[in-house]
Design a protein around this motif. Structure first.
Motif, PDB file in Angstrom:
ATOM      1  N   ALA A  32       0.833  -1.206   0.000  1.00  0.00           N
ATOM      2  CA  ALA A  32       0.000   0.000   0.000  1.00  0.00           C
ATOM      3  C   ALA A  32       0.867   1.255   0.000  1.00  0.00           C
ATOM      4  N   SER A  33       1.918   1.247   0.804  1.00  0.00           N
ATOM      5  CA  SER A  33       2.823   2.388   0.873  1.00  0.00           C
ATOM      6  C   SER A  33       3.547   2.610  -0.449  1.00  0.00           C
ATOM      7  N   ASP A  34       3.996   1.527  -1.071  1.00  0.00           N
ATOM      8  CA  ASP A  34       4.699   1.628  -2.357  1.00  0.00           C
ATOM      9  C   ASP A  34       3.814   2.217  -3.437  1.00  0.00           C
ATOM     10  N   ASN A  35       2.496   2.047  -3.292  1.00  0.00           N
ATOM     11  CA  ASN A  35       1.552   2.595  -4.274  1.00  0.00           C
ATOM     12  C   ASN A  35       1.077   3.996  -3.887  1.00  0.00           C
ATOM     13  N   GLY A  36       1.638   4.532  -2.808  1.00  0.00           N
ATOM     14  CA  GLY A  36       1.292   5.886  -2.395  1.00  0.00           C
ATOM     15  C   GLY A  36      -0.052   5.997  -1.712  1.00  0.00           C
ATOM     16  N   TYR A  37      -0.568   4.878  -1.200  1.00  0.00           N
ATOM     17  CA  TYR A  37      -1.879   4.894  -0.570  1.00  0.00           C
ATOM     18  C   TYR A  37      -1.808   5.464   0.848  1.00  0.00           C
ATOM     19  N   GLU A  38      -2.891   6.118   1.247  1.00  0.00           N
ATOM     20  CA  GLU A  38      -2.951   6.759   2.560  1.00  0.00           C
ATOM     21  C   GLU A  38      -3.879   6.046   3.528  1.00  0.00           C
ATOM     22  N   SER A  39      -4.645   5.065   3.034  1.00  0.00           N
ATOM     23  CA  SER A  39      -5.579   4.352   3.921  1.00  0.00           C
ATOM     24  C   SER A  39      -5.747   2.916   3.461  1.00  0.00           C
ATOM     25  N   ILE A  40      -5.956   2.026   4.451  1.00  0.00           N
ATOM     26  CA  ILE A  40      -6.073   0.602   4.162  1.00  0.00           C
ATOM     27  C   ILE A  40      -6.969  -0.044   5.218  1.00  0.00           C
ATOM     28  N   ALA A  41      -7.745  -1.039   4.794  1.00  0.00           N
ATOM     29  CA  ALA A  41      -8.642  -1.739   5.714  1.00  0.00           C
ATOM     30  C   ALA A  41      -8.358  -3.236   5.663  1.00  0.00           C
ATOM     31  N   PHE A  42      -8.170  -3.827   6.857  1.00  0.00           N
ATOM     32  CA  PHE A  42      -7.871  -5.255   6.984  1.00  0.00           C
ATOM     33  C   PHE A  42      -9.037  -6.005   7.613  1.00  0.00           C
ATOM     34  N   PRO A  43      -9.274  -7.242   7.174  1.00  0.00           N
ATOM     35  CA  PRO A  43     -10.089  -8.155   7.990  1.00  0.00           C
ATOM     36  C   PRO A  43      -9.158  -8.756   9.032  1.00  0.00           C
ATOM     37  N   LEU A  44      -9.670  -9.554   9.928  1.00  0.00           N
ATOM     38  CA  LEU A  44      -8.824 -10.249  10.896  1.00  0.00           C
ATOM     39  C   LEU A  44      -8.347 -11.538  10.212  1.00  0.00           C
ATOM     40  N   ILE A  45      -7.193 -11.429   9.585  1.00  0.00           N
ATOM     41  CA  ILE A  45      -6.670 -12.487   8.711  1.00  0.00           C
ATOM     42  C   ILE A  45      -6.468 -13.806   9.463  1.00  0.00           C
ATOM     43  N   SER A  46      -6.860 -14.886   8.807  1.00  0.00           N
ATOM     44  CA  SER A  46      -6.698 -16.279   9.278  1.00  0.00           C
ATOM     45  C   SER A  46      -7.601 -16.659  10.444  1.00  0.00           C
ATOM     46  N   SER A  47      -8.456 -15.728  10.903  1.00  0.00           N
ATOM     47  CA  SER A  47      -9.273 -16.022  12.089  1.00  0.00           C
ATOM     48  C   SER A  47     -10.590 -16.721  11.758  1.00  0.00           C
ATOM     49  N   GLY A  48     -10.838 -16.949  10.465  1.00  0.00           N
ATOM     50  CA  GLY A  48     -12.068 -17.624  10.056  1.00  0.00           C
ATOM     51  C   GLY A  48     -11.849 -19.122   9.901  1.00  0.00           C
ATOM     52  N   ILE A  49     -12.011 -19.604   8.674  1.00  0.00           N
ATOM     53  CA  ILE A  49     -11.904 -21.044   8.434  1.00  0.00           C
ATOM     54  C   ILE A  49     -10.473 -21.565   8.615  1.00  0.00           C
ATOM     55  N   TYR A  50      -9.486 -20.663   8.626  1.00  0.00           N
ATOM     56  CA  TYR A  50      -8.101 -21.100   8.834  1.00  0.00           C
ATOM     57  C   TYR A  50      -7.813 -21.355  10.307  1.00  0.00           C
ATOM     58  N   GLY A  51      -8.753 -20.993  11.189  1.00  0.00           N
ATOM     59  CA  GLY A  51      -8.708 -21.436  12.576  1.00  0.00           C
ATOM     60  C   GLY A  51      -7.752 -20.733  13.523  1.00  0.00           C
ATOM     61  N   TYR A  52      -7.136 -19.612  13.097  1.00  0.00           N
ATOM     62  CA  TYR A  52      -6.218 -18.917  14.008  1.00  0.00           C
ATOM     63  C   TYR A  52      -7.036 -18.332  15.160  1.00  0.00           C
ATOM     64  N   PRO A  53      -6.678 -18.603  16.428  1.00  0.00           N
ATOM     65  CA  PRO A  53      -7.463 -18.076  17.562  1.00  0.00           C
ATOM     66  C   PRO A  53      -7.626 -16.551  17.464  1.00  0.00           C
ATOM     67  N   LYS A  54      -8.854 -16.096  17.572  1.00  0.00           N
ATOM     68  CA  LYS A  54      -9.160 -14.685  17.313  1.00  0.00           C
ATOM     69  C   LYS A  54      -8.376 -13.725  18.208  1.00  0.00           C
ATOM     70  N   GLU A  55      -8.267 -14.048  19.478  1.00  0.00           N
ATOM     71  CA  GLU A  55      -7.547 -13.159  20.393  1.00  0.00           C
ATOM     72  C   GLU A  55      -6.091 -13.012  19.968  1.00  0.00           C
ATOM     73  N   GLN A  56      -5.453 -14.118  19.625  1.00  0.00           N
ATOM     74  CA  GLN A  56      -4.053 -14.074  19.192  1.00  0.00           C
ATOM     75  C   GLN A  56      -3.920 -13.418  17.830  1.00  0.00           C
TER      76      GLN A  56
END
Length: 330
Positions: free
Chosen positions: A103-127
């Protein structure tokens, strides 16, 4: 504020880039990935992904945003949770770091993330949340960008049971609702009236006069008091506003205008960044006409963390989010 946790549909975020929790083949999947494909235009987005072909776990690639409000979609592949012994944390951190760099390399000023891997990939949400906040906040200490962690509902977001129970007990013990406060104020005012009718001792007169003298010397604006505290703590302006989760433009506005009064949440954020105790926090708040009160859950939660010398602003914001309170920063 530079890093904010929001409850929203990530496909509706009006940012430069949204992040897709992708699979290595960059194929349309379910969950967040499926929702992003549908909202962007599944056929067009799949064709763009097919041209790229592959993305390794922890890596990130970028495509056009197509029908989304976002300019681009950054696709990153999170690790599958296998108990924590297969470099899951390092790989998950790489997802955030590589997405932010792209995002920075493209000069972007804002970005939105989901909580990656916390769904079907099973990563514990708190961690998963701890990794997300740690990686994003570290990046923001060196870069100017607005970042959002987007959760769809509260079920996808929770504090540790130990912390939640501790805060709950503290709120039960200290929080006083507004109706109770009204009666309490009436009782206190009655006691004050009774006290005013009684003659004051010489010591009380001297104490009152001393207090008036002290109050008469208090002429610092909020901006002046804040800058004095920053100097006393030996911190730089940049380190202060970044630790406070404050935007650089707002900090400059506060610094250059003695008459500007920011929101209470912004002032508390500065107090947390400067690791002020309760007395100093109230001193800073008072210069802007605010104070911490037991009739506000926001205030009680803030007091909980300050009393325990926990000045992690992102952990405080996690707790405030769970209790539907405004977040620290601006």
């Amino acid at each position: 504020m530079p890093l904010e946790i929001v409850r929203n549909d990530i496909t509706k975020m009006k940012v430069d880039a949204i992040v897709n929790a992708a699979n290595s083949g960059l194929q349309m999947g379910g969950g967040v990935c499926g929702a992003i494909f549908q909202a962007a235009g599944a056929r067009e987005l799949q064709a763009a992904c097919d041209k790229i072909g592959h993305c390794p776990v922890g890596g990130a690639v970028i495509t056009e945003g197509f029908r989304l409000d976002a300019k681009s979609i950054i696709h990153t592949v999170g690790p599958i949770w296998r108990g924590g012994s297969q470099n899951e944390e390092r790989l998950l951190r790489s997802c955030y770091e590589n997405s932010l760099k792209l995002a920075s390399d493209n000069g972007y000023e804002s970005i939105a993330f989901p909580l990656i891997s916390s769904g079907i990939y099973g990563y514990p949400k708190e961690q998963a949340l701890q990794v997300a906040v740690s990686a994003i906040s570290a990046f923001l200490m060196e870069h100017e960008m607005l970042a959002y962690i987007v959760v769809f509902d509260k079920k996808a977001f929770r504090l540790s049971e130990k912390l939640f129970n501790s805060i709950d007990e503290y709120i039960d013990e200290h929080y006083v609702d507004e109706q109770t406060m009204i009666f309490s104020k009436r009782d206190r005012r009655y006691a004050e009236m009774q006290s005013e009718l009684a003659p004051k001792s010489q010591l009380e007169v001297l104490q009152d006069r001393s207090l008036e003298d002290i109050l008469g010397q208090i002429d610092e604006s909020f901006s002046e008091r804040l800058l004095r505290f920053i100097d006393e703590k030996g911190m730089t302006d940049v380190a202060t506003y970044k630790k406070a989760n404050i935007d650089r433009k707002l900090f400059n506005k506060i610094k250059n205008s003695k008459t500007y009064t920011p929101q209470k949440k912004t002032i508390v954020a500065f107090a947390i960044a400067l690791q002020l105790d309760l007395d100093k926090t109230n001193e800073l708040l008072n210069t802007a006409g605010y104070a911490l009160s037991n009739s506000s859950k926001f205030d009680v939660i803030v007091r909980y963390f300050i009393e325990r010398n926990n000045y992690n602003i992102f952990e405080i914001n996690e707790a405030l989010f769970v209790y539907d309170q405004m977040l620290l920063g601006a």
